[in-house]
Design a protein around this motif. Structure first.
Motif, PDB file in Angstrom:
ATOM      1  N   GLY A 142      43.374 -16.985  38.042  1.00  0.00           N
ATOM      2  CA  GLY A 142      42.620 -18.234  37.957  1.00  0.00           C
ATOM      3  C   GLY A 142      42.140 -18.630  39.342  1.00  0.00           C
ATOM      4  N   SER A 143      41.147 -19.528  39.389  1.00  0.00           N
ATOM      5  CA  SER A 143      40.715 -19.949  40.729  1.00  0.00           C
ATOM      6  C   SER A 143      41.679 -20.972  41.315  1.00  0.00           C
ATOM      7  N   LEU A 144      42.610 -21.470  40.491  1.00  0.00           N
ATOM      8  CA  LEU A 144      43.665 -22.307  41.062  1.00  0.00           C
ATOM      9  C   LEU A 144      44.484 -21.512  42.076  1.00  0.00           C
ATOM     10  N   ILE A 187      42.543 -21.357  45.202  1.00  0.00           N
ATOM     11  CA  ILE A 187      42.699 -22.580  46.013  1.00  0.00           C
ATOM     12  C   ILE A 187      44.033 -22.539  46.756  1.00  0.00           C
ATOM     13  N   TYR A 240      37.673 -32.452  42.061  1.00  0.00           N
ATOM     14  CA  TYR A 240      38.608 -31.832  41.140  1.00  0.00           C
ATOM     15  C   TYR A 240      40.040 -32.323  41.411  1.00  0.00           C
ATOM     16  N   TYR A 298      35.712 -29.048  51.659  1.00  0.00           N
ATOM     17  CA  TYR A 298      35.768 -28.496  50.292  1.00  0.00           C
ATOM     18  C   TYR A 298      34.635 -29.098  49.481  1.00  0.00           C
ATOM     19  N   ILE A 317      32.098 -28.602  45.748  1.00  0.00           N
ATOM     20  CA  ILE A 317      31.723 -27.949  44.487  1.00  0.00           C
ATOM     21  C   ILE A 317      30.214 -28.193  44.371  1.00  0.00           C
ATOM     22  N   ASN A 377      32.222 -31.144  39.902  1.00  0.00           N
ATOM     23  CA  ASN A 377      33.243 -31.721  39.023  1.00  0.00           C
ATOM     24  C   ASN A 377      33.796 -32.949  39.739  1.00  0.00           C
ATOM     25  N   ASP A 397      33.601 -24.025  46.078  1.00  0.00           N
ATOM     26  CA  ASP A 397      34.183 -23.764  44.759  1.00  0.00           C
ATOM     27  C   ASP A 397      33.040 -23.758  43.744  1.00  0.00           C
ATOM     28  N   CYS A 423      32.900 -22.660  40.423  1.00  0.00           N
ATOM     29  CA  CYS A 423      33.341 -22.174  39.116  1.00  0.00           C
ATOM     30  C   CYS A 423      32.459 -22.619  37.941  1.00  0.00           C
ATOM     31  N   TYR A 424      31.567 -23.604  38.158  1.00  0.00           N
ATOM     32  CA  TYR A 424      30.691 -24.030  37.044  1.00  0.00           C
ATOM     33  C   TYR A 424      29.267 -23.481  37.165  1.00  0.00           C
ATOM     34  N   SER A 476      35.373 -18.240  39.096  1.00  0.00           N
ATOM     35  CA  SER A 476      36.325 -18.114  37.989  1.00  0.00           C
ATOM     36  C   SER A 476      35.627 -17.594  36.736  1.00  0.00           C
ATOM     37  N   SER A 489      37.025 -18.705  33.980  1.00  0.00           N
ATOM     38  CA  SER A 489      37.531 -19.715  33.044  1.00  0.00           C
ATOM     39  C   SER A 489      36.423 -20.444  32.321  1.00  0.00           C
ATOM     40  N   LYS A 490      35.362 -20.771  33.035  1.00  0.00           N
ATOM     41  CA  LYS A 490      34.320 -21.604  32.444  1.00  0.00           C
ATOM     42  C   LYS A 490      33.264 -20.762  31.738  1.00  0.00           C
ATOM     43  N   ARG A 530      42.983 -16.615  32.716  1.00  0.00           N
ATOM     44  CA  ARG A 530      43.515 -16.803  34.076  1.00  0.00           C
ATOM     45  C   ARG A 530      42.993 -15.753  35.060  1.00  0.00           C
TER      46      ARG A 530
HETATM   47  C1  LIG Z   1      36.377 -27.345  40.476  1.00  0.00           C
HETATM   48  C2  LIG Z   1      37.449 -26.514  39.869  1.00  0.00           C
HETATM   49  N1  LIG Z   1      38.018 -25.544  40.595  1.00  0.00           N
HETATM   50  C3  LIG Z   1      38.990 -24.765  40.094  1.00  0.00           C
HETATM   51  C4  LIG Z   1      39.441 -24.942  38.799  1.00  0.00           C
HETATM   52  C5  LIG Z   1      40.561 -24.067  38.322  1.00  0.00           C
HETATM   53  O1  LIG Z   1      40.151 -23.242  37.294  1.00  0.00           O
HETATM   54  P1  LIG Z   1      40.846 -21.864  36.927  1.00  0.00           P
HETATM   55  O2  LIG Z   1      42.151 -21.760  37.653  1.00  0.00           O
HETATM   56  O3  LIG Z   1      41.009 -21.891  35.457  1.00  0.00           O
HETATM   57  O4  LIG Z   1      39.883 -20.810  37.396  1.00  0.00           O
HETATM   58  C6  LIG Z   1      38.880 -25.932  37.997  1.00  0.00           C
HETATM   59  C7  LIG Z   1      39.356 -26.149  36.612  1.00  0.00           C
HETATM   60  O5  LIG Z   1      38.976 -27.025  35.892  1.00  0.00           O
HETATM   61  C8  LIG Z   1      37.859 -26.740  38.548  1.00  0.00           C
HETATM   62  O6  LIG Z   1      37.286 -27.724  37.847  1.00  0.00           O
END
Ligand SMILES: Cc1ncc(COP(=O)(O)O)c(C=O)c1O
Length: 413
Positions: free
Chosen positions: A99-101, A104, A125, A172, A174, A179, A207, A209-210, A237, A239-240, A247
């Motif tokens: 995951g991108s968590l 981070i 975020y 940081y 986005i 978000n 970041d 991810c969207y 990521s 994820s989206k 993950r």
């Molecule tokens: C801006 C941003 N970064 C990172 C994440 C983490 O996402 P994930 O770990 O699922 O890639 C999210 C999840 O909502 C997010 O909104």
């Protein structure tokens, strides 16, 4: 028999996680995606094909690709990032993460120590904010406008820190479908942001991810692609664009930084089956999957905006986002969205209160974030109707619901 671990626990742990009570009836929280849009058949075919061909490589940690992640997935990303975001890098500059968590956490892990300072979008975020708080890092919030990070405010903050002899560890941002606000930073502002960061010798933590979820499919180049001083770390990521439960995320950075982060990546590799399935599926289907997904998301956004207009009227203010999965909404000053969150949850509606998504709790007090990707169209309509009822009961607004004046509600102004 229960052993008492309490006296043995390490000091400074976060509070214990609450027991999961199942999903609320109307679920507008988190970054969940549209269940109908998960490419289940495509993933089944991808898993079957890749396991038949290479399943025996599961015998080794890291498959046959080494610790940076499954090579075909890094190669897919290499091509995708070049095509869509303008990033040119080598596959050794991409690290696959859980995951991108985790991305981070790894970036924070190599850069941040307690007492450090970072600059961050004022609305941002929550997962990024909670991590910084846990690390004992000061997060200086920079206000946003309709194009994202405000550079006048960033300049002022950088000058102020410089005067106090503080070198922030990163900015940081986005920048591509922010978000929670949904803004996209234009190319010119990106250029100016990079110039500012270079003058102040501050890295940018991008970041993205969207970035795949833009209705018209057009995005500016990534900051990573536009920068010339090498000071941008980019994360993304699946994820989206595919599914959050897989993950799988990634980091794009110079090889030295990747090597530093790899030394902190203590999971002995991100889930291999997920990486294999994604690589196999995405190489053949990503470009046709994404527009299908965004069409569905856009339809849900339309449903949400119509439901808000019907139930809240002018009491709910928002800018229509150009993509993503969130709507950021301003309610009248009388509404405290943290209190609204609790009352709404008791009625089966889960929302994210603005203050948890902002460094400026007072500014965000009457704001909330709704995720429109996960609930069905019917759930969106019913959930918003219930939310409006709860909000009127607790705060007297909206005075009119579905354009009918409610007894006991404030008179419309
Ligand atoms: C801006 C941003 N970064 C990172 C994440 C983490 O996402 P994930 O770990 O699922 O890639 C999210 C999840 O909502 C997010 O909104």
């Amino acid at each position: 028999m229960s052993f008492d671990f309490a006296p043995l626990l390490r000091p400074g742990l976060p509070p214990a996680a609450a027991k999961w009570a199942g999903f609320p009836q109307y679920n507008f929280i988190g970054g969940n995606n549209d269940a109908e849009s998960v490419p289940v058949d495509g993933l089944i075919a991808a898993v079957t094909a890749v396991l038949k061909r290479e399943g025996s490589t599961l015998a080794t940690y890291g498959l046959a690709s080494g610790p940076l992640g499954y090579r075909p997935l890094r190669e897919f990303l290499l091509a995708k990032l070049r095509r869509d975001a303008g990033i040119s890098c080598s596959s050794d500059e991409i690290l696959i993460t859980s995951g991108s968590l985790q991305a981070i956490d790894l970036v924070n892990g190599i850069l941040l120590a307690p007492g450090d300072t970072v600059l961050i979008e004022q609305e941002t975020y929550q997962g990024a904010l909670t991590r910084l708080a846990r690390l004992g890092v000061t997060a200086v919030g920079i206000p946003l406008d309709r194009e994202g990070l405000r550079l006048d405010a960033l300049t002022a903050a950088l000058d102020d820190l410089k005067a106090r002899n503080i070198r922030p560890k990163y900015v940081y941002t986005i920048p591509t479908v922010q978000n929670p606000t949904g803004t996209i930073m234009g190319e010119q502002r990106r250029r100016e942001l990079l110039a500012l960061a270079e003058i102040h010798a501050v890295p940018i933590f991008e970041d993205d991810c969207y970035a795949d979820l833009i209705w018209d499919g057009r995005r500016p180049p990534a900051l990573h692609a536009m920068n010339r001083h090498g000071g941008v770390i980019h994360i993304g990521s699946f994820s989206k664009s595919i599914a959050p439960a897989l993950r799988v995320g990634y980091i794009v950075a110079g090889q030295e930084m990747i090597a530093r982060m790899l030394a902190l990546k203590i999971d002995a590799g991100t889930g291999a089956l997920e990486q294999m399935a994604l690589a196999e599926f995405c190489a053949a289907h990503f470009t046709e999957h994404v527009p299908r997904l965004t069409r569905g998301l856009r339809a849900k956004l339309e449903t949400l905006m119509a439901a808000l207009a019907e139930q809240f009227g002018t009491a709910a203010e928002f800018d229509e986002p150009p993509g993503g999965i969130f709507l950021w909404i301003k309610l009248p000053e009388a509404v405290d969205t943290q209190k609204l969150t609790l009352a709404a949850l008791a009625a089966g509606v889960a929302i994210n209160p603005g203050p948890e998504w902002s460094t400026n709790k007072a500014y965000a007090k009457s704001r909330m974030r709704l995720c429109f990707a996960s609930p069905s169209a019917e759930e969106i309509r019913r959930g918003v109707a219930t939310l409006a009822e709860v909000c009127r009961r607790e705060f007297g607004v909206p005075a009119r619901i579905a354009n009918v004046l409610q007894r006991g509600g404030a008179q419309p102004g």
